[in-house]
Design a protein around this motif. Structure first.
Motif, PDB file in Angstrom:
ATOM      1  N   MET A   1       3.665   2.044  -4.468  1.00 43.72           N
ATOM      2  CA  MET A   1       2.410   1.753  -5.151  1.00 43.72           C
ATOM      3  C   MET A   1       2.940   0.744  -6.314  1.00 43.72           C
ATOM      4  SD  MET A   1      -0.505   2.831  -4.085  1.00 43.72           S
ATOM      5  CE  MET A   1      -1.152   4.223  -3.241  1.00 43.72           C
ATOM      6  N   THR A   2       2.175  -0.429  -6.483  1.00 43.15           N
ATOM      7  CA  THR A   2       2.529  -1.494  -7.436  1.00 43.15           C
ATOM      8  C   THR A   2       1.271  -1.535  -8.275  1.00 43.15           C
ATOM      9  OG1 THR A   2       4.159  -2.350  -5.896  1.00 43.15           O
ATOM     10  CG2 THR A   2       3.498  -3.788  -7.810  1.00 43.15           C
ATOM     11  N   GLU A   3       1.553  -1.457  -9.510  1.00 41.19           N
ATOM     12  CA  GLU A   3       0.582  -1.982 -10.587  1.00 41.19           C
ATOM     13  C   GLU A   3       0.466  -3.239 -10.827  1.00 41.19           C
ATOM     14  OE1 GLU A   3       1.382   0.905 -13.949  1.00 41.19           O
ATOM     15  OE2 GLU A   3       0.426   2.215 -12.847  1.00 41.19           O
ATOM     16  N   HIS A   4      -0.847  -3.830 -11.060  1.00 40.36           N
ATOM     17  CA  HIS A   4      -0.940  -5.200 -11.533  1.00 40.36           C
ATOM     18  C   HIS A   4      -2.283  -5.201 -12.414  1.00 40.36           C
ATOM     19  CE1 HIS A   4       0.990  -6.767  -7.980  1.00 40.36           C
ATOM     20  NE2 HIS A   4       0.549  -5.649  -7.301  1.00 40.36           N
ATOM     21  N   VAL A   5      -1.758  -6.083 -13.572  1.00 36.62           N
ATOM     22  CA  VAL A   5      -2.762  -6.415 -14.822  1.00 36.62           C
ATOM     23  C   VAL A   5      -3.798  -7.364 -14.073  1.00 36.62           C
ATOM     24  CG1 VAL A   5      -3.287  -7.325 -16.808  1.00 36.62           C
ATOM     25  CG2 VAL A   5      -1.279  -5.721 -16.731  1.00 36.62           C
ATOM     26  N   ARG A  94     -12.308  -0.685   1.009  1.00 33.45           N
ATOM     27  CA  ARG A  94     -11.014   0.124   0.697  1.00 33.45           C
ATOM     28  C   ARG A  94     -11.289   0.051  -0.863  1.00 33.45           C
ATOM     29  NH1 ARG A  94      -4.945  -2.676   0.734  1.00 33.45           N
ATOM     30  NH2 ARG A  94      -3.946  -1.000  -0.497  1.00 33.45           N
ATOM     31  N   THR A  95     -10.866   1.017  -1.381  1.00 35.67           N
ATOM     32  CA  THR A  95     -10.868   1.083  -3.012  1.00 35.67           C
ATOM     33  C   THR A  95      -9.394   1.360  -3.557  1.00 35.67           C
ATOM     34  OG1 THR A  95     -10.885   3.803  -2.823  1.00 35.67           O
ATOM     35  CG2 THR A  95     -13.107   2.630  -3.022  1.00 35.67           C
ATOM     36  N   PHE A  96      -9.331   0.976  -4.723  1.00 37.11           N
ATOM     37  CA  PHE A  96      -8.094   1.035  -5.363  1.00 37.11           C
ATOM     38  C   PHE A  96      -8.076   1.756  -6.769  1.00 37.11           C
ATOM     39  CE2 PHE A  96      -9.187  -2.990  -3.259  1.00 37.11           C
ATOM     40  CZ  PHE A  96      -7.914  -2.969  -2.475  1.00 37.11           C
TER      41      PHE A  96
END
Length: 109
Positions: A1-5, A94-96
């Motif tokens: 998983m990758t986090e994005h602002v 799809r949810t995130f």
């Protein structure tokens, strides 16, 4: 998983949404009383922009606590926590995962 602002908390007032694109994915971010939700920005019905939709909690209704969004094109309704259609639980989006860090909204893909 990758986090994005994806935005600052100031960019999305309570009861509103914002459309963003992350790694080519159209995502809608919503603020419901300081809780943030992220779902696909394209309605499964005809691709309507859910980031422009109306939150159920902002409508005059008998159930103001329901956490869902209505598509602005044809009013299909989706639960923000599960992405499921409110009227057909076999259909959904799809949810995130979303978090807030130092005033920034972060979506995990």
């Amino acid at each position: 998983m990758t986090e994005h602002v994806v935005a600052s908390v100031d960019e999305i007032p309570n009861g509103n949404g914002k459309a963003v694109e992350v790694d080519g994915l159209p995502i809608a971010i919503f603020n419901v009383e300081g809780d943030y939700y992220a779902i696909s920005n394209r309605c499964v019905h005809m691709g309507g922009p859910l980031g422009e939709g109306v939150l159920h909690s902002e409508l005059p209704t008998v159930d103001p606590d329901r956490t869902s969004v209505h598509c602005p094109w044809h009013y299909w309704e989706f639960d923000l926590e599960t992405g499921r259609s409110v009227v057909n639980d076999k259909t959904g989006l799809r949810t995130f995962d979303v978090s807030v860090e130092d005033g920034e909204i972060v979506v995990d893909l």
